[in-house]
Design a protein around this motif. Structure first.
Motif, mmCIF file in Angstrom:
data_model
loop_
_atom_site.group_PDB
_atom_site.id
_atom_site.type_symbol
_atom_site.label_atom_id
_atom_site.label_comp_id
_atom_site.label_asym_id
_atom_site.label_seq_id
_atom_site.Cartn_x
_atom_site.Cartn_y
_atom_site.Cartn_z
ATOM 1 N N GLY A 191 0.793 -1.228 0.000
ATOM 2 C CA GLY A 191 0.000 0.000 0.000
ATOM 3 C C GLY A 191 0.817 1.265 0.000
ATOM 4 O O GLY A 191 0.287 2.344 -0.302
ATOM 5 N N HIS A 192 2.106 1.153 0.329
ATOM 6 C CA HIS A 192 2.922 2.359 0.443
ATOM 7 C C HIS A 192 4.016 2.437 -0.616
ATOM 8 O O HIS A 192 5.015 3.129 -0.443
ATOM 9 N N ILE A 193 3.798 1.720 -1.729
ATOM 10 C CA ILE A 193 4.704 1.917 -2.862
ATOM 11 C C ILE A 193 4.296 3.191 -3.590
ATOM 12 O O ILE A 193 3.107 3.559 -3.619
ATOM 13 N N PRO A 194 5.243 3.946 -4.174
ATOM 14 C CA PRO A 194 4.907 5.176 -4.917
ATOM 15 C C PRO A 194 4.025 4.833 -6.113
ATOM 16 O O PRO A 194 4.341 3.925 -6.880
ATOM 17 N N PHE A 195 2.939 5.564 -6.290
ATOM 18 C CA PHE A 195 1.995 5.223 -7.354
ATOM 19 C C PHE A 195 1.561 6.439 -8.164
ATOM 20 O O PHE A 195 1.418 6.362 -9.380
ATOM 21 N N ILE A 196 1.327 7.566 -7.504
ATOM 22 C CA ILE A 196 0.873 8.782 -8.181
ATOM 23 C C ILE A 196 1.871 9.905 -7.921
ATOM 24 O O ILE A 196 2.139 10.250 -6.766
ATOM 25 N N ASP A 197 2.439 10.476 -8.977
ATOM 26 C CA ASP A 197 3.336 11.617 -8.804
ATOM 27 C C ASP A 197 2.568 12.798 -8.224
ATOM 28 O O ASP A 197 1.479 13.155 -8.710
ATOM 29 N N ASN A 198 3.130 13.392 -7.171
ATOM 30 C CA ASN A 198 2.509 14.551 -6.517
ATOM 31 C C ASN A 198 1.072 14.252 -6.087
ATOM 32 O O ASN A 198 0.189 15.115 -6.162
ATOM 33 N N GLY A 199 0.843 13.016 -5.656
ATOM 34 C CA GLY A 199 -0.501 12.625 -5.233
ATOM 35 C C GLY A 199 -0.833 13.089 -3.835
ATOM 36 O O GLY A 199 -0.103 13.863 -3.202
ATOM 37 N N ASP A 200 -1.970 12.614 -3.326
ATOM 38 C CA ASP A 200 -2.424 12.998 -1.990
ATOM 39 C C ASP A 200 -1.441 12.523 -0.925
ATOM 40 O O ASP A 200 -0.705 11.548 -1.110
#
Length: 417
Positions: free
Chosen positions: A252-261
């Motif tokens: 759940g804590h892998i980077p997924f969205i650049d500049n996300g929430d």
């Protein structure tokens, strides 16, 4: 501070006999616990002991009401061999599932039969350890009402979310403490005066699937737990893999969205911010408040503030298009994340569990479409995706299994030292 050992606690087995004889009996009981039932020949082969010794041990354990006959095995040409198994109710363990907003408890015996009803209490998981007393009081009441012989209670198995180090007995996310040398495991052991096994809820779920569920007999499988967060249980070479500190599977804590929430872990754009129960509740609330056309808008202001995944799933099942769209987005994002896992681990099976997985086709169809888009064909074709069949309380089976494994392994280790 040394964790409570098995020998320090009162033993249900007879310690008055010779240490060697006792060791043989423990090995035999552990083997029968793991395989459920076995013939004399199978016991001899597995434990490398002679037939006369095996028959003597079985006879004594039968008289002591530890084992019983379980019918007959397959015949190899002659009469069918007797099968022996550990008698139900020989040993018990208290299983506690601490979630973000509730606690479930049950007492299970050595054949994983629920010896009490599963009770659920409202409880908010806190950062500090103030909530331990409430959990302990509820557990004591359950034990008192159960009527079981407490001398046969071998321990307590506790599962919870967060960064749980099972080896050190500590949770670095919840129920933390500033007192040096006093881990969360020690704190619970002081309360219960019993050995305590502490583990991450996803590891418990994976163990339940490996020993009792769809991963039984599988060598390489992934177990995805989609509740408020997203967790991953990794089964490789037929074992649940923990990692160096027990932190493996923090998908759940892998980077997924650049500049996300901003995620509660302190980083931006984690997978959990777009593919979890928390994300689903947040998106549903924002959509309702912005005027989206949905039956979810019929909820009261209080209900909207406390909206959960089950509510959105119920709305989708009633044909609510906004709820279906929300679940589809969650499924697509999860599918993209799973594509990476498939290419990393090359599993034969992926098991979906948790509250979000109960959305079934509203999640699995967009998930599969994303996997088809982002995953290499030759690898994804080897991986089957299924929903867990253990039910919403399935991971309690994993907690019970971990407790009995710990009991037998610790006892053998101390006896063999």
């Amino acid at each position: 501070m040394k964790s409570k050992t098995i020998v320090e606690s009162e033993q249900p087995l007879l310690l008055s006999e010779s240490r060697k004889q006792y060791l043989f009996k423990v090995r035999l009981l552990k083997y029968l616990y793991e395989v459920d039932a076995a013939s004399v020949g199978e016991i001899c082969k597995a434990l490398s002991i002679s037939t006369p010794t095996t028959l003597k041990l079985l006879g004594e354990l039968s008289k002591e009401h530890w084992i019983e006959k379980r019918g007959f095995g397959k015949s190899m040409g002659g009469r069918k061999p007797d099968l022996f198994g550990l008698r139900a109710g020989s040993l018990y363990t208290l299983c506690i599932d601490i979630e973000l907003f509730s606690v479930k408890m049950v007492i299970m015996d050595n054949v994983h039969k629920e010896s009490t009803p599963i009770i659920t209490t409202v409880h908010t998981l806190s950062k500090d350890r103030q909530g331990i007393d409430q959990v302990h009081q509820t557990a004591v009441a359950l034990l008192d009402q159960s009527g079981i012989d407490k001398s046969r209670l071998i321990g307590v198995s506790i599962g919870m979310p967060g960064l749980v180090d099972s080896f050190q007995g500590e949770n670095y996310s919840y129920l933390t403490n500033d007192i040096p040398g006093k881990t969360l495991q020690h704190a619970f052991e002081e309360k219960f005066n019993l050995p305590v096994v502490l583990q991450n809820d996803v590891k418990g779920t994976a163990l339940a699937e490996l020993r009792h569920g769809l991963a039984l007999g599988k060598k390489n499988a992934l177990v995805l737990l989609m509740d408020w967060g997203v967790g991953l249980g990794i089964i490789m070479d037929g074992k649940v893999r923990q990692g160096t500190s027990g932190f493996s599977g923090e998908m759940g804590h892998i980077p997924f969205i650049d500049n996300g929430d901003l995620c509660y872990c302190g980083k931006h754009g984690c997978l959990e911010t777009v593919a979890s129960g928390l994300a689903l509740a947040k998106m549903a609330k924002e959509g309702i408040l912005s005027g989206k056309n949905s039956i979810l808008a019929e909820l009261s202001e209080k209900e909207i503030d406390n909206i959960e995944a089950e509510v959105v799933i119920k709305a989708a099942n009633r044909g609510d298009q906004y709820a279906i769209k929300l679940l589809s987005n969650i499924g697509t994002n999860m599918g993209k994340g799973i594509s990476t896992l498939i290419q990393l681990f090359n599993p034969e099976l992926i098991i979906l569990g948790g509250k979000i997985a109960e959305a079934r086709q509203y999640i699995t169809l967009p998930m599969q479409q994303a996997i088809n888009t982002y995953c290499m064909t030759q690898i994804r074709e080897k991986a089957s995706i299924v929903s867990s069949e253990l039910g919403k309380n399935g991971r309690l089976l994993g907690y019970a299994t971990a407790s009995f494994d710990h009991y037998f392994d610790s006892l053998l280790k101390e006896l063999e030292a």
